[in-house]
Write a protein that holds these residues in place. Structure first.
Motif, PDB file in Angstrom:
ATOM      1  N   LEU A  85       0.921  -1.252  -0.095  1.00  0.00           N
ATOM      2  CA  LEU A  85      -0.164  -0.156  -0.072  1.00  0.00           C
ATOM      3  C   LEU A  85       0.920   1.204   0.040  1.00  0.00           C
ATOM      4  CD1 LEU A  85      -3.056   1.035   0.036  1.00  0.00           C
ATOM      5  CD2 LEU A  85      -2.812   0.956   2.429  1.00  0.00           C
ATOM      6  N   GLY A  86       1.838   1.384   0.964  1.00  0.00           N
ATOM      7  CA  GLY A  86       3.029   2.592   0.689  1.00  0.00           C
ATOM      8  C   GLY A  86       3.514   2.463  -0.714  1.00  0.00           C
ATOM      9  N   LEU A  87       3.786   1.499  -1.220  1.00  0.00           N
ATOM     10  CA  LEU A  87       4.478   1.728  -2.679  1.00  0.00           C
ATOM     11  C   LEU A  87       3.547   1.992  -3.552  1.00  0.00           C
ATOM     12  CD1 LEU A  87       6.736   0.656  -4.631  1.00  0.00           C
ATOM     13  CD2 LEU A  87       5.720  -1.589  -4.805  1.00  0.00           C
ATOM     14  N   LEU A  88       2.198   1.885  -3.263  1.00  0.00           N
ATOM     15  CA  LEU A  88       1.210   2.633  -4.414  1.00  0.00           C
ATOM     16  C   LEU A  88       0.971   3.917  -3.968  1.00  0.00           C
ATOM     17  CD1 LEU A  88      -1.134   2.093  -6.251  1.00  0.00           C
ATOM     18  CD2 LEU A  88      -2.785   1.666  -4.494  1.00  0.00           C
ATOM     19  N   TYR A  89       1.029   4.326  -2.983  1.00  0.00           N
ATOM     20  CA  TYR A  89       0.969   5.775  -2.833  1.00  0.00           C
ATOM     21  C   TYR A  89       2.349   6.469  -3.097  1.00  0.00           C
ATOM     22  CZ  TYR A  89      -3.140   5.814   0.401  1.00  0.00           C
ATOM     23  OH  TYR A  89      -4.514   5.794   0.931  1.00  0.00           O
ATOM     24  N   GLY A  90       3.382   5.796  -2.977  1.00  0.00           N
ATOM     25  CA  GLY A  90       4.795   6.405  -3.518  1.00  0.00           C
ATOM     26  C   GLY A  90       4.607   6.563  -5.006  1.00  0.00           C
ATOM     27  N   THR A  91       3.815   5.804  -5.570  1.00  0.00           N
ATOM     28  CA  THR A  91       4.135   5.747  -6.863  1.00  0.00           C
ATOM     29  C   THR A  91       3.007   6.877  -7.536  1.00  0.00           C
ATOM     30  OG1 THR A  91       4.097   3.100  -7.297  1.00  0.00           O
ATOM     31  CG2 THR A  91       3.317   4.064  -9.113  1.00  0.00           C
ATOM     32  N   VAL A  92       1.974   7.053  -6.746  1.00  0.00           N
ATOM     33  CA  VAL A  92       1.095   8.209  -7.116  1.00  0.00           C
ATOM     34  C   VAL A  92       1.804   9.423  -7.017  1.00  0.00           C
ATOM     35  CG1 VAL A  92      -0.983   9.651  -6.525  1.00  0.00           C
ATOM     36  CG2 VAL A  92      -0.861   6.938  -6.392  1.00  0.00           C
ATOM     37  N   VAL A  93       2.880   9.735  -6.035  1.00  0.00           N
ATOM     38  CA  VAL A  93       3.631  10.752  -5.811  1.00  0.00           C
ATOM     39  C   VAL A  93       4.470  10.955  -7.188  1.00  0.00           C
ATOM     40  CG1 VAL A  93       5.396  12.045  -4.609  1.00  0.00           C
ATOM     41  CG2 VAL A  93       3.622  10.938  -3.480  1.00  0.00           C
ATOM     42  N   LEU A  94       5.231   9.874  -7.573  1.00  0.00           N
ATOM     43  CA  LEU A  94       6.067   9.676  -8.849  1.00  0.00           C
ATOM     44  C   LEU A  94       5.207  10.180 -10.058  1.00  0.00           C
ATOM     45  CD1 LEU A  94       8.273   6.615  -8.039  1.00  0.00           C
ATOM     46  CD2 LEU A  94       8.974   9.207  -7.702  1.00  0.00           C
ATOM     47  N   VAL A  95       4.176   9.611 -10.217  1.00  0.00           N
ATOM     48  CA  VAL A  95       3.395   9.948 -11.518  1.00  0.00           C
ATOM     49  C   VAL A  95       3.003  11.560 -11.454  1.00  0.00           C
ATOM     50  CG1 VAL A  95       1.258   9.511 -12.649  1.00  0.00           C
ATOM     51  CG2 VAL A  95       2.622   7.574 -11.710  1.00  0.00           C
ATOM     52  N   ASP A  96       2.195  11.947 -10.228  1.00  0.00           N
ATOM     53  CA  ASP A  96       1.739  13.351 -10.259  1.00  0.00           C
ATOM     54  C   ASP A  96       2.183  13.756  -8.847  1.00  0.00           C
ATOM     55  OD1 ASP A  96       0.482  15.788 -11.911  1.00  0.00           O
ATOM     56  OD2 ASP A  96      -0.598  15.189  -9.986  1.00  0.00           O
ATOM     57  N   PRO A  97       2.979  14.637  -8.466  1.00  0.00           N
ATOM     58  CA  PRO A  97       3.447  14.966  -7.234  1.00  0.00           C
ATOM     59  C   PRO A  97       2.197  15.718  -6.479  1.00  0.00           C
ATOM     60  CG  PRO A  97       5.153  15.531  -8.614  1.00  0.00           C
ATOM     61  CD  PRO A  97       4.242  15.326  -9.441  1.00  0.00           C
ATOM     62  N   VAL A  98       1.658  16.522  -6.920  1.00  0.00           N
ATOM     63  CA  VAL A  98       0.393  17.319  -6.517  1.00  0.00           C
ATOM     64  C   VAL A  98      -0.752  16.073  -5.950  1.00  0.00           C
ATOM     65  CG1 VAL A  98      -1.254  19.096  -6.877  1.00  0.00           C
ATOM     66  CG2 VAL A  98       0.933  19.536  -7.722  1.00  0.00           C
ATOM     67  N   THR A  99      -1.017  15.622  -6.923  1.00  0.00           N
ATOM     68  CA  THR A  99      -2.099  14.437  -6.563  1.00  0.00           C
ATOM     69  C   THR A  99      -1.426  13.422  -5.509  1.00  0.00           C
ATOM     70  OG1 THR A  99      -2.855  14.344  -9.017  1.00  0.00           O
ATOM     71  CG2 THR A  99      -3.441  12.521  -7.721  1.00  0.00           C
ATOM     72  N   GLY A 100      -0.187  13.107  -5.654  1.00  0.00           N
ATOM     73  CA  GLY A 100       0.330  12.231  -4.266  1.00  0.00           C
ATOM     74  C   GLY A 100       0.083  12.952  -3.244  1.00  0.00           C
ATOM     75  N   ALA A 101       0.324  14.461  -3.099  1.00  0.00           N
ATOM     76  CA  ALA A 101       0.251  15.025  -1.800  1.00  0.00           C
ATOM     77  C   ALA A 101      -1.318  14.919  -1.302  1.00  0.00           C
ATOM     78  CB  ALA A 101       0.378  16.423  -2.045  1.00  0.00           C
ATOM     79  N   GLY A 102      -2.298  15.220  -2.422  1.00  0.00           N
ATOM     80  CA  GLY A 102      -3.626  14.886  -1.888  1.00  0.00           C
ATOM     81  C   GLY A 102      -3.908  13.484  -1.521  1.00  0.00           C
ATOM     82  N   ALA A 103      -3.629  12.558  -2.228  1.00  0.00           N
ATOM     83  CA  ALA A 103      -3.483  11.153  -1.781  1.00  0.00           C
ATOM     84  C   ALA A 103      -3.014  10.902  -0.636  1.00  0.00           C
ATOM     85  CB  ALA A 103      -2.923  10.231  -3.023  1.00  0.00           C
ATOM     86  N   ALA A 104      -2.050  11.363  -0.170  1.00  0.00           N
ATOM     87  CA  ALA A 104      -1.313  11.195   1.297  1.00  0.00           C
ATOM     88  C   ALA A 104      -2.424  11.765   2.499  1.00  0.00           C
ATOM     89  CB  ALA A 104      -0.167  11.762   1.421  1.00  0.00           C
ATOM     90  N   LEU A 105      -3.080  13.013   2.016  1.00  0.00           N
ATOM     91  CA  LEU A 105      -4.078  13.511   2.891  1.00  0.00           C
ATOM     92  C   LEU A 105      -5.222  12.676   3.197  1.00  0.00           C
ATOM     93  CD1 LEU A 105      -3.944  17.297   1.753  1.00  0.00           C
ATOM     94  CD2 LEU A 105      -2.765  16.144   3.950  1.00  0.00           C
ATOM     95  N   GLY A 106      -5.584  11.997   1.967  1.00  0.00           N
ATOM     96  CA  GLY A 106      -6.772  11.228   1.963  1.00  0.00           C
ATOM     97  C   GLY A 106      -6.709   9.972   2.688  1.00  0.00           C
ATOM     98  N   ALA A 107      -5.312   9.483   2.720  1.00  0.00           N
ATOM     99  CA  ALA A 107      -4.931   8.252   3.533  1.00  0.00           C
ATOM    100  C   ALA A 107      -5.164   8.577   4.854  1.00  0.00           C
ATOM    101  CB  ALA A 107      -3.576   7.733   3.127  1.00  0.00           C
ATOM    102  N   VAL A 108      -4.580   9.683   5.238  1.00  0.00           N
ATOM    103  CA  VAL A 108      -4.848  10.493   6.900  1.00  0.00           C
ATOM    104  C   VAL A 108      -6.126  10.273   7.209  1.00  0.00           C
ATOM    105  CG1 VAL A 108      -4.578  11.978   8.333  1.00  0.00           C
ATOM    106  CG2 VAL A 108      -2.761  11.580   6.698  1.00  0.00           C
ATOM    107  N   ALA A 109      -6.947  10.693   6.303  1.00  0.00           N
ATOM    108  CA  ALA A 109      -8.406  10.829   6.751  1.00  0.00           C
ATOM    109  C   ALA A 109      -9.182   9.545   6.686  1.00  0.00           C
ATOM    110  CB  ALA A 109      -9.198  11.638   5.442  1.00  0.00           C
ATOM    111  N   CYS A 110      -8.868   8.611   6.011  1.00  0.00           N
ATOM    112  CA  CYS A 110      -9.309   7.090   5.927  1.00  0.00           C
ATOM    113  C   CYS A 110      -8.600   6.411   7.489  1.00  0.00           C
ATOM    114  CB  CYS A 110      -9.018   6.441   5.001  1.00  0.00           C
ATOM    115  SG  CYS A 110      -9.482   6.946   3.209  1.00  0.00           S
ATOM    116  N   VAL A 111      -7.538   6.536   7.688  1.00  0.00           N
ATOM    117  CA  VAL A 111      -6.994   5.876   8.825  1.00  0.00           C
ATOM    118  C   VAL A 111      -7.488   6.465  10.019  1.00  0.00           C
ATOM    119  CG1 VAL A 111      -4.956   5.183   9.907  1.00  0.00           C
ATOM    120  CG2 VAL A 111      -4.948   5.148   7.593  1.00  0.00           C
ATOM    121  N   ALA A 112      -7.670   7.874  10.240  1.00  0.00           N
ATOM    122  CA  ALA A 112      -7.930   8.612  11.557  1.00  0.00           C
ATOM    123  C   ALA A 112      -9.531   8.377  11.497  1.00  0.00           C
ATOM    124  CB  ALA A 112      -7.697   9.984  11.241  1.00  0.00           C
TER     125      ALA A 112
END
Length: 480
Positions: free
Chosen positions: A199-226
């Motif tokens: 799962l961490g590899l998937l989030y890192g890949t999103v950052v590599l493909v598009d950094p801005v979207t990757g930052a948003g994906a990280a915030l979404g991950a925080v929302a889901c876990v919290a």
């Protein structure tokens, strides 16, 4: 009648001659397939525009073996490898990968909404709202795409990154809620660490493909876990820490030279004009917070994605921030009947907003989107430069004075240089010759409003735009 006959008649499952009944497709599978076919045809019909030339240029340069390290990413490298295997040009690769990006996006949206609710029609409504409730413009800097009016964006890396982000949120929600069946668990009764690392590899890949979207994906991950993770203890925290560490390590390897993920500007001035229809989802989001909890993932997702642009950074996250209200609206309107009065009112408001979403303003009048020149029903105003491809070779340097030409020509593998000094009325022939020798210029691409210098030789022109291709700096690269 013997018991053997009775047993044979009651055979089920693997022992039955035909197996069980055929599985019926879900509403989202039917709607998503039709949507994919429609948007694929629209995408292939609309000529590329905007930044498509820059994306095609990267693929073309990598296919030709030319260095372009500033834009290397797994997505672009995969496109370049595909181009070399098939022999397709950068433009053709974008044409092929647009439907693939759309497939990733559609499946990601469906998977994420199914993680929110088991209601079968919720993904259908979510896709419809995400498509038509966002006005006439696409969302900024890697945000979710308003697919109807801007089909040309499907070939961008951000489209793939958005789809992967939805997939990552769905998988994060499944692990946080622990709703998926577990076949093998560790001594603590938890899932193994391998899935969290993946799962961490998937989030890192999103950052590599598009950094801005990757930052948003990280915030979404925080929302889901919290919002969904319960029973916090050392083993649980360690698994999520592992996922985060893998994502950071993968993202740290991005080769975007001189590019910062958190330096993407603030909130656009025309925010209200672009996304006012998306505000129809706020009542559903508020009801979800009141009924369930303010720790609801969609509520946290919207808050976190909005706080970053409000702080003056990551303005591109506004697209992902709008996904929360729209998904909440879809979940509410997918509830079974009978509906209370407030839900019926919300449904009528959403239907009215969807109708407005198919309209646009053109020349001061409100018209259907199908009549909008930037839509897919009529040819767009963005020009194509296939007419000059027989003259200009990849690697040639072209001086262009048109803004659209500057953004489109790199897709043909050429290098575009600034033509202002060359075309300045004060420049002499000797100065222009020095510019040609210094920059190794071979061609001039001039608009119909620019005069052709005396040393240039016109070789072709566009009937549609009136642009002129002239040769300078020696013999031409090709002839018709």
């Amino acid at each position: 009648m013997s018991t053997d006959v009775l047993n044979r008649r009651s055979a089920r499952g693997a022992t039955a001659p035909r197996g069980g009944a055929l599985r019926r497709p879900t509403p989202y599978q039917v709607y998503g397939l039709l949507f994919w076919l429609l948007m694929t045809l629209a995408y292939w019909r609309v000529p590329p525009c905007c930044d498509a030339g820059q994306h095609a240029s990267v693929v073309e340069r990598l296919r030709a073996g030319l260095p372009d390290a500033a834009f290397h990413s797994p997505y672009v490298l995969a496109q370049a490898a595909f181009a070399r295997l098939t022999g397709l040009s950068g433009w053709a690769v974008l044409r092929v990968w647009g439907p693939l990006n759309l497939l990733v996006l559609l499946t990601g949206v469906g998977r994420f909404v199914r993680a929110l609710t088991p209601r079968a029609w919720a993904p259908v409504l979510a896709l419809a709202f995400l498509t038509v409730l966002w006005g006439t413009e696409r969302v900024w800097g890697g945000g979710l795409i308003a697919l109807m009016p801007m089909t040309g964006n499907l070939g961008y890396p951000s489209a793939c990154a958005i789809g992967l982000a939805f997939w990552a949120w769905a998988l994060t929600a499944a692990r946080a809620r622990d709703v998926r069946p577990v076949r093998y668990v560790g001594p603590s009764g938890l899932r193994g660490c391998t899935g969290y690392a993946a799962l961490g590899l998937l989030y890192g890949t999103v950052v590599l493909v598009d950094p801005v979207t990757g930052a948003g994906a990280a915030l979404g991950a925080v929302a889901c876990v919290a919002g969904w993770q319960r029973g916090w203890r050392a083993a649980v925290a360690g698994r999520w820490a592992l996922a985060g560490a893998v994502a950071v390590l993968v993202a740290a390897g991005r080769p975007y030279a001189g590019w910062s993920v958190v330096a993407q500007g603030g909130v656009p001035e025309d925010l209200a004009a672009r996304c006012w229809l998306a505000l129809l989802g706020l009542p559903a989001l508020w009801l979800r917070a009141r009924r369930d909890s303010w720790r609801d993932p969609l509520v946290l997702l919207t808050v976190l994605e909005c706080l970053a642009p409000a702080c003056g950074r990551l303005g591109g996250l506004l697209g992902l921030a709008l996904a929360g209200p729209q998904c909440a609206l879809a979940v509410e309107l997918a509830a079974p009947r009978p509906w209370p009065v407030w839900r019926r009112a919300l449904g009528w408001a959403a239907a009215g907003g969807a109708c407005l979403g198919f309209l646009t303003v053109q020349a001061g009048a409100v018209v259907p989107r199908s009549l909008d020149p930037v839509g897919f029903a009529q040819p767009p105003r963005w020009p194509s430069y296939d007419w000059m491809a027989g003259y200009v070779r990849p690697g040639d340097v072209v001086l262009a004075d048109g803004s659209r030409a500057v953004r489109t020509l790199p897709g043909y593998g050429v290098t575009v240089a600034d033509a202002r000094a060359y075309l300045s009325p004060a420049s002499t022939r000797a100065e222009r010759t020095a510019i040609v020798r210094r920059d190794r210029v071979r061609w001039l691409l001039l608009t119909r409003h620019s005069g052709v210098p005396e040393e240039a030789v016109v070789v072709a022109w566009s009937r549609r735009t009136g642009e002129v291709l002239a040769r300078v700096g020696g013999t031409g690269s090709a002839t018709r």
